[in-house]
Design an enzyme around this catalytic site. Structure first.
Site, short mmCIF file in Angstrom:
data_model
loop_
_atom_site.label_atom_id
_atom_site.label_comp_id
_atom_site.label_asym_id
_atom_site.label_seq_id
_atom_site.Cartn_x
_atom_site.Cartn_y
_atom_site.Cartn_z
CB SER A 1 -0.90 0.01 1.24
OG SER A 1 -1.57 1.24 1.36
CB SER B 1 -2.69 4.25 2.24
OG SER B 1 -3.54 3.75 1.24
CB THR C 1 -8.47 -1.66 1.44
OG1 THR C 1 -8.39 -2.07 0.07
CG2 THR C 1 -7.49 -2.47 2.28
CE LYS D 1 -12.50 -0.41 -0.67
NZ LYS D 1 -12.34 0.16 -2.02
CG ASN E 1 -13.28 4.70 0.90
OD1 ASN E 1 -14.25 5.44 1.09
ND2 ASN E 1 -12.13 5.14 0.42
CG ASP F 1 -12.86 3.87 -2.85
OD1 ASP F 1 -11.75 4.44 -2.78
OD2 ASP F 1 -13.09 2.75 -2.38
CB VAL G 1 -23.14 -4.06 -19.20
CG1 VAL G 1 -23.14 -5.59 -19.16
CG2 VAL G 1 -24.26 -3.54 -20.09
CE1 TYR H 1 -1.76 1.04 -4.86
CE2 TYR H 1 -4.14 1.10 -5.08
CZ TYR H 1 -3.01 0.82 -4.33
OH TYR H 1 -3.13 0.31 -3.06
#
Length: 416
Positions: free
Chosen positions: A13, A15, A52, A56, A77, A92, A137, A193
């Site tokens: 992570s 974060s 995460t 969630k 989140n 998010d 969809v 990411y």
């Protein structure tokens, strides 16, 4: 802890560094096992948390209040403790819309395919519908709408969003669908990411489709969470600033070019200037094989060497923040180029053929350099993000390389 991130596995992570840059508070990464989550949330021994996978939706019953976005999406989140009451939000949602807007992708009136059916999929499809999508969809591995029948049923899709972990570190190269099956696509977003560019994003770039990976979304949702944790607004410009810094920090600088073009010497010089680790791919092959390259060619032939090379490059492609010098033939295999591009910018070194040394280089000795150069030219031209002439002092050429590398990174962001 006061602030942090909870999830089941948090090994890679970003974060902590994002939040500490955003607001300056200490931010912890806390892995919480499924059997521990109830006790952890009941204790409420925190002020603010990001949540995460896989929690969630798990955290919702523990909340005293939900934001409209969290209630609508059914996924949380962000948790904030306010006067003893636990507030749940979904930043998010805003982060995803920031990513789409920054990329120049509009959902209004468009048919959108969302790959995956988890919590992030809920966020993406809600955001797309709220933004006026004509049709949304959801594709999954099974069920009526799946990855296999999507090309037949939804070839008219205009925007595709990946919310699955396919292509995520360490399993680079995976993707749910091939973009060639959707000829009307005009936008592709991938929430992954790590790596910086998934196989899906690389394919979109090759096809000239407007696209972006999930790094900007990650930073944006963190900014919206940090505002609630810190209790004050944070300028939107910080999102761009922090993402730009992260992208530069994580991106590998990869040198390609003919044997003897100066990749090793200049790679070391660039690594020194950047304060980074330098890796010579050929030296890594020798180390792993336990014998020199001419001996590998003699015993296993070129095919055997190329396989060893591909294995080494695949392992290097998983890492970030490196300067990598590749062998002259590394670009001959498409999978090598794709692997290196996942986290790297490829700079080609150009040097006159008459100045290329051939000693100790099996292929350079085995055929005229002119023939070898002509055969490889289309591979170098296709693979490189920028070309730099190796003419002048080491310091001069090094600075040209670094300038080209920074230019490519800046352009990659601006073209979104």
């Amino acid at each position: 802890m006061q602030y942090g991130l909870i999830g089941e596995r948090l090994g890679h992570s970003y974060s902590r560094r994002i939040h500490e840059q955003l607001a300056g508070y200490a931010y912890e990464l806390r892995s919480v096992a499924r059997e521990e989550i109830d006790a952890f949330l009941t204790a409420r021994d925190f002020q603010g948390l990001n949540v995460t996978i896989p929690y969630k939706r798990t955290v919702i019953p523990y909340c005293d209040e939900l934001s409209p976005a969290a209630r609508k999406i059914g996924s949380v989140n962000t948790l904030v403790l306010r006067n003893g009451r636990l507030f749940g939000d979904n930043t998010d949602y805003a982060g995803f819309l920031y990513l789409a807007g920054r990329t120049g992708i509009s959902f209004a009136g468009k048919k959108v395919l969302v790959c995956g059916s988890g919590g992030t999929s809920l966020t993406a499809r809600t955001a797309a519908r709220d933004s006026g999508a004509r049709e949304v969809v959801v594709l999954s591995r099974g069920g009526e709408e799946n990855y296999q029948n999507a090309p037949l049923r939804h070839a008219d899709a205009e925007i595709l969003v990946n919310t699955t972990p396919l292509g995520m570190f360490p399993n680079l190269g995976g993707k749910a669908v091939s973009l060639s099956d959707f000829p009307q696509l005009e936008g592709v977003l991938d929430v992954v990411y790590n790596p910086l560019r998934t196989a899906l994003i690389l394919e979109a770039r090759e096809r000239g489709i407007r696209c972006a990976g999930g790094l900007a979304m990650l930073v944006a949702q963190a900014k919206y969470s940090a505002e609630q944790f810190a209790g004050h607004p944070i300028p939107d410009g910080r999102i761009d600033e922090i993402e730009r810094g992260l992208r530069r920090e994580l991106s590998n600088l990869v040198l390609i070019g003919m044997p003897g073009s100066g990749k090793t010497t200049l790679g070391r010089a660039c690594a020194g200037a950047l304060g980074r680790e330098f890796v010579d791919a050929d030296a890594l092959i020798v180390q792993r094989a336990g014998r020199p390259i001419p001996e590998i060619f003699a015993q296993q032939g070129e095919a055997g060497f190329r396989q060893l090379e591909s294995e080494c490059l695949a392992s290097l492609a998983l890492r970030t923040g490196l300067v990598i010098a590749t062998g002259g033939g590394a670009v001959l295999r498409r999978e090598n180029v794709a692997a290196l591009r996942a986290n790297g910018t490829l700079i080609r070194l150009l040097r006159p053929l008459g100045e290329l040394p051939v000693e100790g280089r099996p292929l350079s000795q085995g055929s005229p350099l002119e023939k070898l150069a002509k055969e490889r030219e289309p591979f170098y031209a296709t693979a490189c993000d920028h070309a730099v002439e190796n003419q002048g002092s080491i310091e001069t050429v090094r600075d040209r390389i670094l300038e080209a590398w920074n230019e490519v990174l800046s352009h990659e962001r601006s073209e979104h």
